[in-house]
Design a protein around this motif. Structure first.
Motif, PDB file in Angstrom:
ATOM      1  N   VAL A 193       5.427  -3.779 -13.947  1.00 49.49           N
ATOM      2  CA  VAL A 193       3.835  -4.037 -13.391  1.00 49.49           C
ATOM      3  C   VAL A 193       3.120  -3.765 -14.754  1.00 49.49           C
ATOM      4  N   LYS A 243      -5.536  -1.147  -0.923  1.00 47.78           N
ATOM      5  CA  LYS A 243      -5.972   0.455  -0.722  1.00 47.78           C
ATOM      6  C   LYS A 243      -6.222   0.352   0.907  1.00 47.78           C
ATOM      7  N   LEU A 294       6.778  -6.051  -7.568  1.00 45.80           N
ATOM      8  CA  LEU A 294       6.184  -4.614  -7.500  1.00 45.80           C
ATOM      9  C   LEU A 294       7.492  -3.778  -7.323  1.00 45.80           C
ATOM     10  N   ASP A 339       4.017   5.889  -4.953  1.00 43.68           N
ATOM     11  CA  ASP A 339       4.695   5.654  -6.017  1.00 43.68           C
ATOM     12  C   ASP A 339       6.051   5.208  -5.999  1.00 43.68           C
ATOM     13  N   GLN A 342       0.892  -1.093   0.034  1.00 46.60           N
ATOM     14  CA  GLN A 342      -0.147   0.062   0.035  1.00 46.60           C
ATOM     15  C   GLN A 342       0.917   1.323  -0.021  1.00 46.60           C
ATOM     16  N   ARG A 356      -4.280  -3.595  -6.563  1.00 48.13           N
ATOM     17  CA  ARG A 356      -4.069  -1.999  -6.363  1.00 48.13           C
ATOM     18  C   ARG A 356      -5.509  -1.720  -5.442  1.00 48.13           C
ATOM     19  N   ILE A 375       2.540   1.745  -3.337  1.00 44.33           N
ATOM     20  CA  ILE A 375       1.762   2.156  -4.509  1.00 44.33           C
ATOM     21  C   ILE A 375       1.331   3.690  -4.157  1.00 44.33           C
ATOM     22  N   GLU A 376       1.007   3.833  -2.979  1.00 46.66           N
ATOM     23  CA  GLU A 376       0.493   5.217  -2.576  1.00 46.66           C
ATOM     24  C   GLU A 376       1.771   6.303  -2.773  1.00 46.66           C
ATOM     25  N   HIS A 424       6.856   0.766 -12.434  1.00 44.36           N
ATOM     26  CA  HIS A 424       5.902   0.850 -13.193  1.00 44.36           C
ATOM     27  C   HIS A 424       5.945   0.020 -14.478  1.00 44.36           C
ATOM     28  N   TYR A 437       6.870   2.004  -7.026  1.00 48.11           N
ATOM     29  CA  TYR A 437       6.980   0.742  -7.482  1.00 48.11           C
ATOM     30  C   TYR A 437       7.436   0.769  -8.832  1.00 48.11           C
TER      31      TYR A 437
END
Ligand SMILES: Nc1nc2c(c(=O)[nH]1)N[C@H]1C(S)=C(S)[C@@H](COP(=O)(O)OP(=O)(O)OC[C@H]3O[C@@H](n4cnc5c(=O)[nH]c(N)nc54)[C@H](O)[C@@H]3O)O[C@H]1N2
Ligand SMILES: Nc1nc2c(c(=O)[nH]1)N[C@H]1C(S)=C(S)[C@@H](COP(=O)(O)OP(=O)(O)OC[C@H]3O[C@@H](n4cnc5c(=O)[nH]c(N)nc54)[C@H](O)[C@@H]3O)O[C@H]1N2
Ligand code: SF4
Ligand SMILES: [Mo]
Length: 701
Positions: free
Chosen positions: A245, A260, A319, A238, A232, A256, A235-236, A242, A240
């Motif tokens: 993925v 959350k 990830l 940013d 979380q 995702r 991802i939140e 990209h 990871y």
């Protein structure tokens, strides 16, 4: 002993086989007897250390429980009354019995089982295949395979270990190297010296955890929530990868959306790990790459949500962009020796195997062995069909939930042969027991790093009439007239078959303790997925597993790595069983039930220790050394109380496999992960009372 060896002093170069760490050992032999052992200093990187078990290894080979001759049971099963027989009689009886069981009930009625040792497994699998039984199974029904299936459900291949030599950050997730893999603690110290950042995920304040930069002290069994919490943050914020993925992950949007809810605050509530530590660890792991996760073979999957918890942990690798990357997790080692056998023999699956109806994903992912955690029930309830014979190499009933129940089931079998180093109580129900040779008494091929292949030297002749397991397997195949060319020769021919693709022979390995480089090598390269994709149904890394999803309706499996909390799922009355029970955290001096019988090691713990935090003991008015009774909805056991400040309050830790008090009697048969069938050894519930108090209550009732 030959005439030539008489009066001779020699130093033999063996590889310790008490556990799988494989420490090189100098074995001092006089007149054909081992007089002492030492860690070998000859190999690069070896400082000559042995752990407590290795140092006591003389008591392993010369042990009063050592099985020296084939024996048959003459009393009633369970009485353990054995008399010596010849190898000829043993082989003849076993071959006749197994052929008659096959004739009468079909080949599937015979189970072929291997305990912890790995070295003879491919040969045993060949024997099962040639006999025609789909029921080859091992101790891996409670170890490693669930971790592997969690990984395989995402990346399609077998678990990829971290590239510790090139990592900048290493997360030791349920891995206490100082106790469970002593030789690796040296590379751990090397990593520390190199400035590698270390995160440890462990409820206990272990020596390994104390040296970490960040210690995430979670409640046992909450690993899935913690991993989703870290995802979380990544991802939140940013943090990871990209590209990985977007191009290579199946199900990212669903993942995702699911993660959350696992905000640091929510994750703290579940796991007990402070929110700011979760943030700190996620940021470090995601930004200070390359980063690797040092896995545990079993700890994260010894829970009823084990596979999904581990899937959540494994997704962090993709990830963060550390899949098949130097310093992360390489899909293939940069160089290795191509040997035959290991991982290459396929299980005969022409018929339904045991465990297949209960745990279909185990077979679908696939795994080359049957799932036997519920073996006792399969035998007693004749599920899915009558099971009549068991050919076991290292059966240890103490390792399974409710071992006393498994003994009852073994008693019911028409025929049970156990091959072991020792005459343990697991053989009490056997019709015949056969003496196996220890690592001191046989040669063994060992693959090593960098494409090297080695040979563990036989230090002495076998004690009594012990034989090495593969010779026994080969002879059984011959006696039953089974057609299996690979098993048809001598043991040396079998070893040469293993070596064949390397271009080496056993003879070329003799006398080279450090190993010999294979003549033919296999090279791995990074980012293989860019060329080959992933070996999953979608060809991508499946954060939502299409294999698991297939069983959604019939079995309730989720494709997503969902978190289910054991405290909510299991309907245990917490007012009666207030403590969380964690069994089996490794101790450096013990190895399951194997070395309890060595006098030096047995003397270290006079009874099974029931380890609690001092504050919990105080609230129960229990003193250190008090005799206590531990109860759970599954059963009870006795031990002595030990105060351990490094444990979390609220959790009771007990090591398993001890006759003097068996922790596995507390684990119910049904307390299993529905996906893998692994027992929830490390997050159950119990109560603890002083023995006098418990006796008084029992008398009142
Ligand atoms: N409560 C609880 N239970 C657990 C665990 C836990 O953490 N908690 N851990 C689980 C895990 S991860 C594992 S791997 C299992 C281990 O379970 P097992 O594999 O059953 O354990 P061991 O006692 O190591 O070995 C089994 C038998 O093999 C014999 N043996 C050793 N070497 C040889 C050999 O070369 N040849 C032959 N023929 N026999 C040999 C030993 O004497 C022993 O009787 O226990 C599981 N059970
Ligand atoms: N000396 C010795 N070495 C062994 C063995 C042995 O019996 N004795 N057994 C071998 C075998 S078969 C195996 S599978 C390996 C296992 O190897 P490891 O997994 O390294 O060993 P464990 O001690 O079971 O677990 C490691 C740490 O995980 C922590 N832990 C317990 N429950 C949880 C949990 O729910 N989550 C998290 N994150 N951590 C948890 C424990 O406190 C422990 O410090 O060890 C192998 N090495
Ligand atoms: S860690 Fe100990 S028991 Fe394991 S191989 Fe090394 S010396 Fe032997
Ligand atoms: Mo294990």
């Amino acid at each position: 002993m030959s005439q030539k060896e008489h009066g001779k002093k020699q130093v033999k170069k063996a590889v310790c086989g008490i556990c799988a760490s494989g420490c090189p050992m100098d074995v001092y032999v006089e007149d054909g007897k081992i007089i002492s052992v030492e860690g070998s200093k000859d190999l690069p990187g070896q400082s000559g250390g042995l752990c407590a078990k290795g140092a006591a290894a003389r008591q392993y080979i010369y042990n009063q429980e050592r099985l020296l001759y084939p024996m048959k049971q003459v009393g009633e099963k369970g009485q353990g009354k054995f008399v010596r027989i010849s190898w000829e009689e043993a082989y003849q009886t076993i071959a006749e019995k197994l052929l008659s069981v096959r004739e009468q009930y079909g080949a599937r009625s015979t189970i072929f089982y291997a305990g912890y040792p790995k070295w003879y497994r491919p040969a045993l699998l060949r024997l099962a295949n040639a006999y025609g039984s789909p029921n080859y199974c091992t101790e891996s029904s409670t170890c490693f395979q669930a971790s592997n299936m969690a990984w395989k459900s995402i990346y399609g291949n077998d678990i990829c270990f971290p590239d510790l030599a090139n990592a900048n950050t290493v997360m030791l997730w349920a891995s206490n190297l100082y106790h469970s893999n002593t030789p690796m603690s040296k590379s751990y110290r090397g990593m520390k010296a190199r400035g590698v950042k270390i995160i440890v995920v462990d409820p206990r304040n272990t020596v390994t955890a104390r040296e970490a930069d960040i210690h995430l002290r979670l409640l046992p069994g909450t690993d899935g929530a913690l991993a989703l919490g870290m995802a979380q943050v990544m991802i939140e914020e940013d943090l990871y990868d990209h590209e990985f993925v977007e191009k290579y992950v199946h199900g990212f949007e669903e993942y995702r959306a699911y993660v959350k809810q696992f905000t640091p605050e929510y994750t703290e509530k579940i796991t007990g790990v402070p929110a700011e530590k979760i943030l700190e660890a996620a940021r470090l792991y995601a930004t200070n790459g390359p980063a690797g996760i040092m896995f545990s073979a079993a700890t994260v999957v010894h829970h009823i949500n084990g596979v999904q918890n581990y899937r959540a942990v494994h997704t962090l690798v993709g990830l963060s962009g550390n899949y098949d990357r130097k310093g992360g997790h390489l899909a293939r080692p940069p160089v290795s020796a191509p040997v035959n056998e290991f991982g290459k023999v396929k299980r005969y699956d022409g018929e339904e195997a045991i465990g297949q109806k209960d745990f279909p994903a185990w077979f679908a992912l696939p795994c080359e062995e049957a799932q036997c955690t519920r073996l006792a029930e399969y035998i007693l309830k004749e599920e899915p069909y009558p099971l009549k014979a068991l050919v076991a190499f290292g059966m240890n009933h103490r390792m399974w939930p409710k071992p006393s129940y498994l003994q009852e089931a073994l008693k019911k079998l028409e025929f049970y042969v156990n091959v072991d180093l020792f005459l343990s109580d697991s053989s009490d129900m056997a019709d015949i027991v056969l003496p196996a040779a220890t690592f001191f008494e046989r040669e063994e091929i060992r693959t090593m790093r960098g494409g090297m292949v080695g040979l563990s030297e036989a230090a002495v002749c076998p004690c009594g009439e012990a034989k090495n397991d593969i010779e026994i397997i080969q002879e059984l195949a011959r006696r039953m007239g089974l057609s299996e060319p690979v098993l048809s020769g001598t043991y040396e021919e079998y070893m040469n078959y293993i070596l064949k693709p390397t271009g080496l022979s056993v003879e070329e390995l003799r006398g080279h303790q450090g190993g010999v480089q294979a003549k033919h090598l296999v090279f791995g390269t990074e980012k293989s997925y860019e060329r080959e994709g992933f070996a999953t149904p979608t060809g991508k890394a499946e954060f939502v597993s299409t294999v698991l999803e297939k069983y959604k309706d019939a079995y309730g499996y989720d494709g997503l790595p969902v978190y289910r909390d054991f405290r909510e799922v299991s309907e245990v009355d917490r007012t009666v069983y207030p403590w969380i029970l964690n069994t089996g955290s490794r101790k450096p001096q013990y190895f399951h039930a194997r070395v309890n019988r060595l006098p030096w090691l047995a003397a270290l713990e006079p009874a099974t220790l029931v380890e609690m935090h001092p504050s919990d003991m105080e609230s129960l008015q229990i003193q250190e050394g008090d005799r206590v009774v531990v109860t759970s909805p599954g059963g009870s056991m006795e031990g002595i109380a030990a105060a351990v400040r490094n444990n979390l309050p609220g959790i009771v830790h007990i090591y398993h496999g001890n006759k003097k008090g068996e922790a596995n009697e507390l684990i119910p048969l049904t307390y299993l992960d529905p996906i893998s069938g692994f027992p929830g050894y490390k997050s159950y519930f119990c109560n603890v009372r002083r023995k006098e108090e418990e006796d008084a209550i029992s008398t009142e009732i």
